[in-house]
Each structure stands twice: as C-alpha cells, then as structure tokens.
Design a protein around this motif. Structure first.
Motif, short mmCIF file in Angstrom:
data_model
loop_
_atom_site.label_atom_id
_atom_site.label_comp_id
_atom_site.label_asym_id
_atom_site.label_seq_id
_atom_site.Cartn_x
_atom_site.Cartn_y
_atom_site.Cartn_z
N UNK A 111 -75.73 48.45 2.38
CA UNK A 111 -75.03 47.86 2.54
C UNK A 111 -73.63 48.45 2.31
N UNK A 112 -72.49 48.38 2.46
CA UNK A 112 -71.13 48.78 1.84
C UNK A 112 -71.51 48.22 0.29
N UNK A 113 -71.74 47.15 0.30
CA UNK A 113 -71.29 46.75 -1.29
C UNK A 113 -72.95 47.60 -2.10
N UNK A 154 -67.64 54.79 -6.55
CA UNK A 154 -65.83 54.07 -6.54
C UNK A 154 -65.80 54.97 -5.18
N UNK A 155 -66.23 55.91 -4.96
CA UNK A 155 -65.06 56.83 -4.37
C UNK A 155 -66.01 57.34 -3.23
N UNK A 156 -65.91 57.83 -1.42
CA UNK A 156 -66.59 57.81 -1.20
C UNK A 156 -65.65 58.61 0.18
N UNK A 157 -65.11 59.87 -0.67
CA UNK A 157 -64.43 60.32 0.42
C UNK A 157 -64.31 62.70 -0.16
N UNK A 165 -77.58 60.50 -1.72
CA UNK A 165 -77.83 60.25 -0.97
C UNK A 165 -77.19 59.00 0.07
N UNK A 166 -77.58 58.16 -1.30
CA UNK A 166 -75.94 56.32 -1.20
C UNK A 166 -74.69 56.39 0.10
N UNK A 184 -82.71 48.22 -6.39
CA UNK A 184 -82.98 48.64 -5.69
C UNK A 184 -81.78 48.95 -5.28
N UNK A 185 -81.78 50.09 -4.83
CA UNK A 185 -80.41 50.63 -4.16
C UNK A 185 -81.06 50.66 -2.31
#
Length: 392
Positions: free
Chosen positions: A365-367, A374-377, A306-307, A337-338
């Motif tokens: 957060x983006x961090x 590593x990949x959000x694509x 979900x992140x 925590x995420x």
C-alpha cells in the motif's frame, strides 16, 4: 608491506598538504566495486557541479580499467596519484566501512560521509554487543594486536563514527538509525543515494534478464548468517516436483542470489530451468531487483530498497533464531511487516501463487511505502549534495 609503505608516505605528505573542500574522493565495498551510494553521488556531482573535483579510488584493477574506458576519474588506492589526491581530499565518501579506502586519515578540514549500504533494520556495528563481535574474531595475541595498531595508524581511514551525518529514508527508519551511530553523528532524512539507481532505467539495462521476458521473475535474496560463518540459506523448492511443475506451467522463474559473504559456504550450485542460482553471476544488486517482479527476502534491508518499486514483497523467515544467535533486528517484521510474511516454503509457494493470480493485490500500500520512504523520487543524491555543499 607495500600498503604500509604507502601509508608512511601519506602520513608524511599529510603534514604539508591541506584538505581542499572542493576535492572529493569516493570509494565503495572495501575497494572492490564501483557501485552503491558513492558511485551515484559522484556521478551526480560530476554532472551538476564542475567546480568540485571528483575521484573514485579502488583496489580493483578491473574497476580502474573500466572507469578509464568510460572517462570517469579513478586511481588505484596504492599509487602516488592516490597518495596526493587523498591528502588533498576535503570530503571522503564510503559505503561499507573504513576499509573502502586506505589512507584517508582524520585531519583538519576533512569531512567524512558514510553513505550507508542499507537502512537500519538489522542491528549493526554500534548497536550489537561487543561480545558478539569478539565471538567472530580470532584470539588476541600481543604481536597480533601490535600489528593491528600499526596497520590502523598507517592505513585506516576515518569510519562511520566520524561521519558528519548519516541519512535515513524516513522518520520511522531514522529512530533506529540513531541507535547505530554515536550521538555526535546527526541523522537526516534525505533518502538513500544508492536507491537513485532504481529511477535511472538506462543504468539498469542488462541483457542477462532478456531471457526472462514474458515471465514473472521472483528473486530470493537472503542475508548472510554470522557474517559468512553461518549456515547457507536453503535452495528454494529443491526437488519439489509439484512446485517446479507449477512454475513451468505459469511462466514463473525463481532466481537465487545468496549474500556475497556466503559464497564460501556454497559447495555446489543447484539450478534447473525454473530455479536458477545467480549468486556468482556478478550481477548488480539494484539491477537485479529492478528486473524482479517479486522479491523474497528475510533480514536483509534490500526489501526496504525494493519498496520504492511498489511491487510484491515477501518476507521469508526459514529460521527462527536470528534475533538470538545472529545480528538480530530492531523490530520484528511479523509485527511490523512491509510485505507478506511466510515462515515455510509451503506458505511461500501459496504467496507466489497469489502473486501470479492477482498481482496488484499483493503490491504494498502507499501507506506502507511512505512509512519507510519519505521520498520516492530518485533525488537522494541531489539532497545529499545540497547538504554537503553548504559548508564548502
């Protein structure tokens, strides 16, 4: 008996048929569904490499019928078509366990790929004590053990222990993935093929969610307890008039999706206009989270998937003994925590109010996203295909 007879046939055929590197068979979820990483990778390969012959293997006739309607190659696991196809398979893909597909035995020139149905957070298979597994199994008997041995020889496919590699979504996650697999299985950071669904809007369409347009959809997805033998997660805000009135006044709906393993423990379905149990609605996991504005979960690794949507995430821990009395976890989300941590329904209600009042402030957060991804694509299937095809 029918399955064992087919197993005998496959064992004989296997002696004469060599594995073909360009014949790939896919299966998922104990042969029950067409989903997860095997579905996404198969569809990617069919679109991009016509030299690879892809076939989905199932034990669900409804799946076979639907895929035939769509023109997607599919056979029933116990059929002569499957016998010949599996014997020729050079690559075998699964999502849950060896039981996703029958008769794909370990043999020369055959490669196995376990496309994990979740990232390493809960301790699984190779990472938890044998005593725990034994406590969940029936007592051993000579006859029972003998039948199990015969069944394994004639039916059981190669499992995660012989997977050529396993993939993680980030280096942080990879360090725990390595604890699950034996040393000979290489861990690569390639992303999760099943998560590519979140980047394919047309695949996520479902008219079920049309009724919730204009509302903030909160979905609660707890994991199982003791593989279905534990206590069912609580029905959120049951009989809490204050919360229910607030949900109605603020156009918020809470969807409850229990883990499939817990369905036998559901003695009744309690729903109203704002808290709705969708466990038995047969909705795709990723379609559900795609249409969720807020996700509430616990030890299920679905929160990691979900992140990728960069939406508010809430960790809700209604019990405090999971690490000691159940599967356990590799790291404590109270410390790492995420999302936002809640230990009671009162705290959860306050978190939901903050989501409604200032949605963007509750987004990760983006961090945080990059810590787990590593990949959000949406290109995890592409990366997997490129790794696998190198040796074909």
């Amino acid at each position: 008996m029918k399955t064992l007879l087919y197993g005998i046939v496959v064992r004989i055929v296997d002696l004469f048929v060599k594995a073909d590197a360009k014949h790939w068979v896919f299966a998922a979820n104990y042969g029950k569904t067409f989903n997860e990483g095997p579905r996404n990778l198969m569809m990617y390969v069919m679109r991009h490499d016509p030299t690879v012959k892809c076939l989905f293997v199932t034990r669900n006739r409804a799946v076979r019928k639907e895929l035939k309607r769509q023109g997607i190659p599919c056979v029933m696991n116990c059929s002569m078509q499957a016998v010949l196809a599996i014997a020729r398979a050079g690559c075998v893909f699964s999502s849950h366990a060896a039981g996703d597909i029958f008769f794909a035995f370990v043999k020369q020139r055959r490669r196995f790929f376990y496309l994990m149905h979740g990232q390493a957070f809960k301790k699984g298979l190779g990472a938890i004590p044998i005593a725990y597994w034994r406590s969940l199994q029936p007592k051993h008997t000579f006859w029972g053990d003998f039948k199990h041995l015969v069944s394994d020889y004639l039916v059981k496919s190669g499992d995660y222990n012989v997977s050529e590699f396993a993939s993680a979504t980030s280096e942080f996650v990879a360090q725990y993935t390595r604890k699950v697999f034996p040393k000979q299985v290489e861990i690569k950071v390639l992303g999760s093929p099943r998560c590519d669904s979140l980047f394919i809007p047309e695949q996520m369409e479902n008219e079920f969610f049309d009724k919730f347009k204009g509302k903030m959809v909160v979905t609660y997805m707890p994991t199982h307890r003791l593989y279905g033998k534990g206590v069912l997660a609580p029905m959120l805000f049951k009989d809490n008039k204050t919360v229910l009135d607030w949900l109605r006044a603020n156009d918020v709906v809470v969807l409850i999706k229990q883990h499939p393993n817990m369905i036998p423990a559901m003695t009744e379905e309690i729903s109203n206009d704002v808290v709705i149990d969708i466990t038995k609605a047969e909705l795709d996991l990723f379609c559900t989270i795609y249409h969720s504005d807020v996700l509430v979960s616990d030890y299920s690794s679905v929160w990691m998937d979900y992140l990728l949507l960069r939406r508010p995430l809430i960790h809700f821990f209604y019990d405090s003994n999971y690490n000691e009395e159940d599967e356990g976890y590799f790291y404590d989300l109270h410390e790492n925590p995420a999302g936002h941590v809640c230990d009671s329904q009162e705290e959860l209600f306050e978190a939901l109010k903050r989501c409604r009042e200032n949605y963007s402030s509750m987004c990760p957060s983006e961090e945080t996203v990059r810590k787990f991804h590593k990949y959000v694509d949406g290109n995890s299937c592409k990366r997997h295909y490129e790794e696998i095809i190198k040796d074909c």
